[in-house]
Design a protein around this motif. Structure first.
Motif, PDB file in Angstrom:
ATOM      1  N   ALA A 176      11.231  62.947 -85.143  1.00 21.91           N
ATOM      2  CA  ALA A 176      10.559  62.779 -86.356  1.00 21.91           C
ATOM      3  C   ALA A 176      11.541  62.056 -87.102  1.00 21.91           C
ATOM      4  O   ALA A 176      11.325  61.336 -88.094  1.00 21.91           O
ATOM      5  CB  ALA A 176      10.314  63.940 -86.872  1.00 21.91           C
ATOM      6  N   LEU A 217      11.209  58.445 -87.528  1.00 23.21           N
ATOM      7  CA  LEU A 217       9.962  57.953 -88.492  1.00 23.21           C
ATOM      8  C   LEU A 217      10.321  58.141 -89.832  1.00 23.21           C
ATOM      9  O   LEU A 217       9.683  57.366 -90.678  1.00 23.21           O
ATOM     10  CB  LEU A 217       8.739  58.979 -88.021  1.00 23.21           C
ATOM     11  CG  LEU A 217       8.432  59.008 -86.643  1.00 23.21           C
ATOM     12  CD1 LEU A 217       7.393  60.051 -86.249  1.00 23.21           C
ATOM     13  CD2 LEU A 217       7.883  57.727 -86.018  1.00 23.21           C
ATOM     14  N   TYR A 232       5.976  51.299 -83.730  1.00 20.94           N
ATOM     15  CA  TYR A 232       4.395  51.308 -83.581  1.00 20.94           C
ATOM     16  C   TYR A 232       4.224  49.809 -82.565  1.00 20.94           C
ATOM     17  O   TYR A 232       4.871  49.044 -82.747  1.00 20.94           O
ATOM     18  CB  TYR A 232       3.941  51.636 -84.637  1.00 20.94           C
ATOM     19  CG  TYR A 232       4.359  52.934 -85.415  1.00 20.94           C
ATOM     20  CD1 TYR A 232       5.056  52.869 -86.368  1.00 20.94           C
ATOM     21  CD2 TYR A 232       3.347  53.886 -85.307  1.00 20.94           C
ATOM     22  CE1 TYR A 232       5.328  53.949 -87.025  1.00 20.94           C
ATOM     23  CE2 TYR A 232       3.709  55.089 -85.942  1.00 20.94           C
ATOM     24  CZ  TYR A 232       4.670  55.374 -86.716  1.00 20.94           C
ATOM     25  OH  TYR A 232       5.157  56.419 -87.336  1.00 20.94           O
ATOM     26  N   THR A 248       1.933  48.012 -83.951  1.00 21.21           N
ATOM     27  CA  THR A 248       1.812  47.011 -84.980  1.00 21.21           C
ATOM     28  C   THR A 248       3.296  46.540 -85.204  1.00 21.21           C
ATOM     29  O   THR A 248       3.242  45.285 -85.769  1.00 21.21           O
ATOM     30  CB  THR A 248       1.342  47.684 -86.168  1.00 21.21           C
ATOM     31  OG1 THR A 248       2.010  49.017 -86.472  1.00 21.21           O
ATOM     32  CG2 THR A 248      -0.305  47.891 -86.031  1.00 21.21           C
ATOM     33  N   ASP A 249       4.279  47.341 -84.923  1.00 20.25           N
ATOM     34  CA  ASP A 249       5.565  46.595 -85.298  1.00 20.25           C
ATOM     35  C   ASP A 249       6.180  45.597 -84.143  1.00 20.25           C
ATOM     36  O   ASP A 249       7.096  44.810 -84.353  1.00 20.25           O
ATOM     37  CB  ASP A 249       6.583  47.749 -85.474  1.00 20.25           C
ATOM     38  CG  ASP A 249       6.320  48.588 -86.644  1.00 20.25           C
ATOM     39  OD1 ASP A 249       6.730  49.862 -86.546  1.00 20.25           O
ATOM     40  OD2 ASP A 249       5.503  48.210 -87.464  1.00 20.25           O
ATOM     41  N   MET A 269      -4.311  56.350 -89.661  1.00 22.95           N
ATOM     42  CA  MET A 269      -3.566  55.788 -90.627  1.00 22.95           C
ATOM     43  C   MET A 269      -3.051  54.240 -89.710  1.00 22.95           C
ATOM     44  O   MET A 269      -3.157  53.328 -90.494  1.00 22.95           O
ATOM     45  CB  MET A 269      -2.256  56.534 -90.777  1.00 22.95           C
ATOM     46  CG  MET A 269      -2.142  57.358 -91.932  1.00 22.95           C
ATOM     47  SD  MET A 269      -2.925  56.559 -93.577  1.00 22.95           S
ATOM     48  CE  MET A 269      -1.685  55.508 -93.984  1.00 22.95           C
ATOM     49  N   GLU A 270      -2.683  54.368 -88.393  1.00 22.06           N
ATOM     50  CA  GLU A 270      -2.464  53.113 -87.837  1.00 22.06           C
ATOM     51  C   GLU A 270      -3.751  52.751 -87.176  1.00 22.06           C
ATOM     52  O   GLU A 270      -4.325  53.472 -86.322  1.00 22.06           O
ATOM     53  CB  GLU A 270      -1.341  53.217 -87.015  1.00 22.06           C
ATOM     54  CG  GLU A 270      -1.192  51.899 -86.089  1.00 22.06           C
ATOM     55  CD  GLU A 270      -0.275  52.210 -84.899  1.00 22.06           C
ATOM     56  OE1 GLU A 270      -0.252  53.203 -84.365  1.00 22.06           O
ATOM     57  OE2 GLU A 270       0.670  51.315 -84.250  1.00 22.06           O
ATOM     58  N   PRO A 271      -4.333  51.399 -87.348  1.00 21.79           N
ATOM     59  CA  PRO A 271      -5.532  51.217 -86.773  1.00 21.79           C
ATOM     60  C   PRO A 271      -5.141  51.021 -85.230  1.00 21.79           C
ATOM     61  O   PRO A 271      -4.148  51.226 -84.990  1.00 21.79           O
ATOM     62  CB  PRO A 271      -5.826  49.899 -87.369  1.00 21.79           C
ATOM     63  CG  PRO A 271      -4.871  49.562 -88.548  1.00 21.79           C
ATOM     64  CD  PRO A 271      -3.854  50.583 -88.383  1.00 21.79           C
ATOM     65  N   ILE A 301       2.717  56.329 -81.823  1.00 19.59           N
ATOM     66  CA  ILE A 301       1.396  56.001 -82.120  1.00 19.59           C
ATOM     67  C   ILE A 301       1.033  56.750 -83.536  1.00 19.59           C
ATOM     68  O   ILE A 301       1.220  57.960 -83.998  1.00 19.59           O
ATOM     69  CB  ILE A 301       0.386  56.724 -81.356  1.00 19.59           C
ATOM     70  CG1 ILE A 301       0.966  56.590 -79.916  1.00 19.59           C
ATOM     71  CG2 ILE A 301      -1.060  56.386 -81.294  1.00 19.59           C
ATOM     72  CD1 ILE A 301       0.378  55.269 -79.218  1.00 19.59           C
ATOM     73  N   GLY A 302       0.466  55.964 -84.399  1.00 22.28           N
ATOM     74  CA  GLY A 302      -0.022  56.261 -85.858  1.00 22.28           C
ATOM     75  C   GLY A 302      -1.174  57.075 -85.933  1.00 22.28           C
ATOM     76  O   GLY A 302      -2.159  56.761 -86.742  1.00 22.28           O
ATOM     77  N   GLY A 303      -1.408  58.209 -85.141  1.00 20.89           N
ATOM     78  CA  GLY A 303      -2.704  59.057 -85.425  1.00 20.89           C
ATOM     79  C   GLY A 303      -3.456  58.581 -84.175  1.00 20.89           C
ATOM     80  O   GLY A 303      -3.733  57.474 -84.062  1.00 20.89           O
ATOM     81  N   PHE A 312      -6.384  61.451 -82.781  1.00 19.59           N
ATOM     82  CA  PHE A 312      -7.564  62.550 -82.758  1.00 19.59           C
ATOM     83  C   PHE A 312      -8.618  62.227 -81.812  1.00 19.59           C
ATOM     84  O   PHE A 312      -9.542  62.407 -82.300  1.00 19.59           O
ATOM     85  CB  PHE A 312      -8.029  62.321 -84.201  1.00 19.59           C
ATOM     86  CG  PHE A 312      -7.003  62.270 -85.595  1.00 19.59           C
ATOM     87  CD1 PHE A 312      -6.785  61.196 -86.234  1.00 19.59           C
ATOM     88  CD2 PHE A 312      -5.912  63.490 -85.558  1.00 19.59           C
ATOM     89  CE1 PHE A 312      -5.783  61.225 -86.985  1.00 19.59           C
ATOM     90  CE2 PHE A 312      -4.834  63.389 -86.535  1.00 19.59           C
ATOM     91  CZ  PHE A 312      -4.866  62.047 -87.538  1.00 19.59           C
ATOM     92  N   VAL A 353       1.428  62.169 -80.090  1.00 16.44           N
ATOM     93  CA  VAL A 353       0.740  61.217 -80.980  1.00 16.44           C
ATOM     94  C   VAL A 353       1.084  61.845 -82.208  1.00 16.44           C
ATOM     95  O   VAL A 353       0.429  61.445 -83.327  1.00 16.44           O
ATOM     96  CB  VAL A 353      -0.572  61.165 -80.788  1.00 16.44           C
ATOM     97  CG1 VAL A 353      -1.207  60.212 -79.677  1.00 16.44           C
ATOM     98  CG2 VAL A 353      -1.400  62.611 -80.734  1.00 16.44           C
ATOM     99  N   GLY A 354       2.283  62.551 -82.448  1.00 13.13           N
ATOM    100  CA  GLY A 354       2.564  62.780 -83.672  1.00 13.13           C
ATOM    101  C   GLY A 354       2.464  64.304 -83.950  1.00 13.13           C
ATOM    102  O   GLY A 354       2.917  65.224 -84.584  1.00 13.13           O
TER     103      GLY A 354
END
Lengths: 792, 170, 272
Positions: A24, A27, A34, A36-37, A204-206, A254-256, A258, A509-510
């Motif tokens: 963590a 983060l 991620y 996305t980055d 949060m992260e698509p 991974i930004g979430g 679920f 995944v968090g």
């Protein structure tokens, strides 16, 4: 008793300790990695032209204008990708009679939901790709969309796929027999029609993916924000014909998820194909508006249910009819029927009664596809059950705690089974009920409620009991023919400096998987936690396994790590014994990375020293001794098909009866998830789940108009729960370990969501009793509450 | 009109001369051109708070302004704040209380927490939740975040910088 | 400022950008695609807050957080400061401008309604020079104000509240910072205990912020007691005609407006 159990029960054992997550820190520093980055050399960007219509024939597509736009490298239609991609069908064999139409990455012939990707554009930048979208010309012939669940089942309704012969995806019936007679003769019957709003995950992260096909070696590497890289390695290999060993899927931070990032998405499959066509990396990130139109939805149910009771308030039977609206096809590979299947099997599960009948209809609609999303079916089942139980309590004059005390499966009744066939090893409903009553100071809250009512203030208290499916076996997907693993593998190595690396097939995944695996390895092996590094999420580094879903990380992943660590410890102690010239390793143990005398605790040899000798001075090992400082081990769950957990939650609200606004004052959750490995992590997981359930209860709903348009597909209009409206949440625990594993841990990731909306629904209805009215639909918006209160 | 325009600004204490297309948002400029990927995109419409940065010491949504509008400005991102050590106690409290899970919302939340703690003395739990009202988190139940901020506030005696913002009475 | 006006006039398809907190999302969603953005956020003429001759002049570029905390605003135009904490979220308030909010005239926004409640005047500059438009004439229709294309809102002039006036604001919103389901600002003048003048402006009840003139009239000449408050609530029926909407029927919205009005008047009566 073996060493591992002793290790757990030691006072300083890592098992049961609240350790902060090592991964963590990055983060918190803004150095998360991620998808996305991620930027790869020569990477291109994909954007999609989406159907504005919910149901339409595609007459023609004109791509000439788009191809000429600056930066555009490729424009692909459904037929282009169908040439290189095998279609998929979202059915599983154990759901008998299930039907679903074939799916290709991009729409061919017809668009079947508003938002479906029809054309893919790949350009140097995302902005250029989007600019080119405006130049695509698509001629559509609009067809009548199927939006209403009752209409969808009538013979006259237009069918979504001509091959289906109807809009019903799947039906199933459960019947223990004699239900009509029981209801006819019961003293009390309560019933209701319960409506549940369609939800979406809103991570949060698509969704994000980079497919990187290297034609010079036929290697496909996919950087994929997914919970399950192994499933996708298999799927990309099969559907694009790339040998499995040449497909590598990497899931970094991974930004979430679920559950949302478990499923096959048309755009993601398209991106793989686009990379293969271009021989260059192609990146796609769903922007937030696209996410609402393409991420799986869930929980769209209409449940008609009734409960029969005798005059003392003992529940005799339940009878249920559940119709659930999915998308225009069943999702792949996990299907869109699991949720409904779980609803009808979970209703009533905490209670003793054995007479049950249920009918499930899963119906296609021209809306976004649906599939597993956190707590899958449990929230619907729990709300229906607990609402009926509260209604029954009212009818017979019992307090909600009293009626449950009378009807819950007693703690000494195990093992037993639900009337729907679920087998329970050992649950603790009674203990949880008692603990909740104390934790929330129930009697004081009731007294306060009565006092405040005199001043015109309307408080409501609601409780909800639940069971939860965790640690699923192959009974879940494997039996249906899905190549979804229910086992896991771990490779644990001692490094030359005596540190430890664990590569394992459960993923992060968090929720803290990497932390708890590290704790288990450290505790079992006997090393310091700080010296253990856990690696996950790369099909080329870790064994193949089930990854993350169905609350399996702690229970199954944890057991895998434990068994692997045990074997490694045996190997280490064997080498140590040989080096120390002892006859057997049984008088030795390892603690904090030092081999010691098991009885006296006297330090004998450091792990670092053993590693040095094994790696660099193997010439000094005694003859016949070889040092196996790397161990690989797989674990598949045995015994019960699921490890059920149980719990109970309570919600305390204040209703403004003039405006329909509800203030959530406080929420409590008692959870029994077996052995808790890290209380710090479990508790905020539960709270996060509770907040999602409260979001469902009061705020979240995908609203469709009657032409199949999603009306509120943005973060301004789809209301997710935010900090100001959420209460403090108190969490308590009961611990009933499973005996199917040495670790005894069960899952906890979805528990919060399973019962929170049910408790909230009961709380609001408790406040509404004063007005002789009730609600049976969530979300409980001010408008719906005003309606219940008689305003129009 | 898509030629890039020159911009000159200070980012995390470093004077930076660069070029940006007029249509490029500050968020995209930071992430793409400067590889400062700690600022995240969650909605691109100012509803989620994942993209917060400090602009001349005030938190703003980097997705809601264009890079060229930041010409001459002093920008600080999560990386800068973190490297400077200015939020070390907040990061530690978050870490120890597990006030994050997937971490995607975390930079935005840390920025909000940093600004709140600098400008408000002893915020109540309700005031903390109010300050967080524009930061969406899907993983936690918000409670550990509130607890962590409350703990840091208690351990810091005075605000570090300037103005205390009060709320107007209704 | 003249450069800005000239640039607008010379362009085919230009839009001014100030705070950008509403404009940029619209651009991101491709709802608008102007070929030129004219950044007016550094124009000195549009900045600053000053008081003189009984009027508070608030520059159009005043940021929401300034509107919230600036002592002159809190003293002389308190409905603006009172509503400010409800406007979106803290970071939005660091950038959004009062002029931008009023010029956009979102009917669900707080500031246009509070400008109406205060009876402010809009100072507008354009090709034809400078003019002032009172709030009662400024909000015309949905997103339509008295601003002609190319004109700039320079400042808002608010008549300072008098010692005889009481004011109160509140709204009903699903979540903190959301657009309200209904909201209202009241500015009421008292002659001893009797109401001598009333301005009641609602947000989220129609295409523009709405003055509840019948409710206002029903208050004038009366003491703020329970009967008067009930009469004002009843009069609201003829003031409000909300549009049909999926989330809330018109009659429910009027009901909420009535409830809100009653509560605000009671709060005010307690201080009168």
């Amino acid at each position: 008793m073996n060493n591992a159990l002793h290790a757990f029960d030691r006072p300083n054992s890592y098992i049961g300790r609240s350790v902060a997550r090592p991964n963590a820190k990055r983060l918190l520093a803004g150095r998360g990695r991620y998808i996305t980055d991620l930027v790869l050399p020569r990477m291109l960007h994909a954007a999609f032209v989406r159907s504005p219509h919910a149901h339409a024939r595609i007459v023609s597509i004109d791509v000439t204008g788009a191809k000429a736009m600056p930066g555009v490298r490729l424009v692909a239609t459904g037929d282009d990708l169908a040439k290189i991609c095998e279609p998929w069908v979202g059915t599983l064999a154990h759901f008998k009679g299930m039907k679903s139409p074939e799916q290709w990455p991009l729409a061919r012939d017809k668009a079947i939901w508003a938002g479906q990707a029809v054309v893919a554009i790949v350009a140097d930048s995302r902005a250029q790709a989007e600019d080119a979208i405006e130049e695509i010309g698509i001629e559509f012939e609009e067809l009548r969309p199927i939006i209403d669940i009752d209409e969808a089942q009538t013979p006259e309704s237009p069918i979504i796929a001509s091959t289906m012969g109807g809009n019903v995806c799947f039906t199933t019936k459960l019947d223990t027999g004699g239900i009509d007679e029981i209801f006819a003769s019961a003293t009390h019957v309560v019933e209701g029609e319960f409506l549940f709003g369609r939800h979406t995950a809103v991570t949060m992260e698509p969704r994000a993916i980079i497919a990187d096909y290297n034609p010079s070696e036929g290697q496909l590497t996919v950087h994929h924000a997914t919970q399950t890289p192994y499933q996708f390695q298999d799927l990309y290999s099969r559907h694009y014909g790339v040998p499995e060993a040449n497909v590598r899927v990497i899931a970094p931070d991974i930004g979430g998820s679920f559950g949302m990032k478990l499923h096959v998405y048309h755009e993601d499959m398209a991106v793989v194909g686009l990379s293969i066509l271009l021989g260059r990396p192609v990146k796609f990130v769903a922007d937030r508006l696209e996410s609402f139109l393409s991420d799986i939805h869930a929980r769209d149910h209409r449940v008609r249910a009734k409960l029969a009771m005798d005059q003392e308030g003992a529940i005799l039977a339940m009878d249920v009819d559940d119709v659930t609206a999915i998308g225009p096809f069943s999702s792949f590979p996990r299907t869109s029927v699991v949720e409904g299947n779980q609803v009808v099997r979970l209703i009533g599960a905490p209670y003793k009664f054995q007479n049950y009948r249920a009918e499930l209809s899963v119906v296609f609609q021209n809306k976004v596809q649906t599939s597993q999303y956190r707590a899958v079916g449990h929230p619907v089942a729990c709300a229906v059950t607990e609402r009926l139980v509260d209604m029954a309590a009212s009818r017979v004059g019992l307090d909600p705690f009293e009626i449950r005390a009378k009807n819950l499966i007693p703690d000494n009744a195990y093992p037993c089974a639900s009337p729907t066939g679920y087998k329970f090893e050992a649950l603790s409903h009674e203990a949880c009920l008692a603990q909740l009553k104390t934790l929330m100071n129930y009697d004081a809250l009731r007294a306060e409620q009565a006092e405040l009512l005199k001043k015109g203030i309307h408080r409501g208290i609601g409780i909800a009991t639940f069971v939860e499916i965790t640690n699923p076996s192959p009974a879940f997907y494997g039996v249906g023919g899905a190549r979804i693993s229910a086992q896991d593998g771990a490779i644990i190595k001692v490094t030359p400096s005596g540190e430890v690396q664990c590569l394992i097939s459960v993923t992060e995944v968090g929720q803290g998987t990497e932390a708890i695996i590290g704790q288990i390895v450290a505790a079992t092996l006997g090393v310091k936690y700080e010296t253990v590094k856990v690696v996950t999420g790369d099909t080329e580094m870790t064994p193949h396994g089930g990854a993350t879903w169905g609350c399996r990380g702690a229970g199954i992943g944890g057991e895998t790590a434990l068994q692997a660590a045990k074997r490694l410890k045996e190997n280490v102690l064997r080498v140590a014994a040989a080096l120390l010239q002892q006859e057997t390793s049984q008088r030795l143990d390892m603690r904090d990375g030092i081999v010691v005398d098991a009885d006296s605790g006297q330090e004998r040899l450091a792990l670092a020293e053993i590693a040095r000798i094994a790696y660099f001075r193997s010439d000094t090992l005694p003859p016949g001794v070889d040092a196996q400082l790397t161990v690989a081990h797989h674990y598949a769950p045995q015994g019960y098909p699921f490890a059920f957990t149980n719990g109970i939650q309570a919600c305390h609200i204040e209703l403004d009866a003039e405006t329909g606004f509800v203030k959530i004052l406080k929420h409590w959750a008692i959870e029994d998830c077996g052995r808790v490995i890290n209380p710090l992590l479990v508790d905020e997981q539960i709270r996060g789940g509770v907040v999602q359930g409260l979001g469902a209860a009061f705020f979240e709903e995908c609203v469709y108009d009657d032409t199949g348009q999603l009306m509120n597909g943005s973060l301004a209009d789809y209301l997710v729960p935010m900090a100001f409206e959420m209460p403090d949440i108190e969490v308590g625990h009961v611990d009933t370990p499973t005996r199917d594993t040495e670790l005894g841990a069960k899952g906890a990731g979805e528990a919060g969501t399973a019962a929170a909306s049910a408790a909230a629904l009961n709380a609001v209805n408790d406040a509404l009793r004063f007005f002789n009215t009730s609600v049976s639909q969530i979300p409980m918006t001010p408008e719906r509450l005003l309606r219940a209160l008689g305003y129009t | 009109m898509s030629e890039k325009l020159p911009i000159s600004l200070t980012i995390n204490g470093e004077p930076t001369d660069s070029y940006a297309a007029p249509r490029e948002t500050l968020a995209d400029f930071l992430r793409r051109d400067l590889q400062l990927t700690g600022t995240h995109l969650g909605c691109e419409m100012g509803a989620c708070g994942a993209c917060l940065v400090l602009l001349d010491n005030l938190p703003v949504h980097a997705c809601l302004m264009f890079a060229v509008q930041a010409d001459g400005a002093n920008i600080e991102t999560i990386e800068g704040l973190s490297d400077r050590g200015v939020i070390a106690d907040i990061q530690k409290a978050f870490h120890e209380r597990n006030a994050l899970q997937c971490g995607f919302c975390t930079p935005g939340i840390l920025l909000t927490a940093h600004h709140l703690l600098r400008t408000t003395r002893n915020p109540s739990r309700e005031e903390i939740r109010d300050a967080l009202s524009g930061n969406y988190c899907r993983c936690t139940g918000y409670m550990a975040i509130v607890d962590a901020i409350e703990e840091v506030s208690a351990s810091r005696r005075e605000p570090v910088a300037g103005r205390v913002i009060e709320r107007a009475e209704p | 400022m003249q450069e800005a006006l000239a640039a607008f006039a010379a362009a085919d398809d230009a839009t001014y950008i100030a705070g950008g907190q509403s404009l940029v999302p619209a651009l991101a969603m491709r709802l608008q695609a102007p070929s030129l953005l004219i950044d007016i956020s550094r124009l000195e003429e549009l900045k600053g807050v000053s008081f003189g001759d009984g009027w508070l002049r608030i520059g159009a570029l005043t940021r929401h957080f300034e509107t919230l905390s600036e002592p002159l605003v809190r003293q002389h135009a308190p409905l603006l400061s009172a509503a400010a904490p409800y406007v979106a979220h803290p970071a939005i308030r660091n950038k959004g401008t009062l002029g931008g909010s009023v010029a956009l005239a979102d009917p669900a926004a707080e500031f246009p309604a509070m400008i109406l409640a205060h009876g402010a005047e809009m100072e507008i500059v354009g090709g034809a020079g400078v003019r002032r438009v009172p709030a009662d004439e400024f909000f015309i229709d949905l997103y339509q104000t008295a601003l002609e294309p190319g004109e700039l809102l320079v400042a808002l002039h608010v008549p300072a509240v008098r010692a005889t006036q009481l004011w109160v604001f509140d709204e009903l919103a699903r979540r903190r910072g959301d657009y309200a389901m209904v909201g209202a600002g009241l500015l009421i003048d008292f002659d001893d205990q009797e109401v001598s003048d009333a301005r009641i402006a609602f947000l989220s009840v129609g295409a523009t912020p709405v003055r509840a003139e019948a409710a206002e009239a029903s208050l004038v000449g009366s003491v703020l007691d329970a009967e008067t408050i009930r009469r004002a609530q009843a009069a609201l029926e003829s003031d409000l005609d909300p549009p049909e909407e999926k989330s809330l029927t018109p009659s429910m919205r009027v009901h909420l407006a009535r409830v809100l009005l009653g509560r605000l008047l009671q709060r005010m009566a307690a201080r009168a």
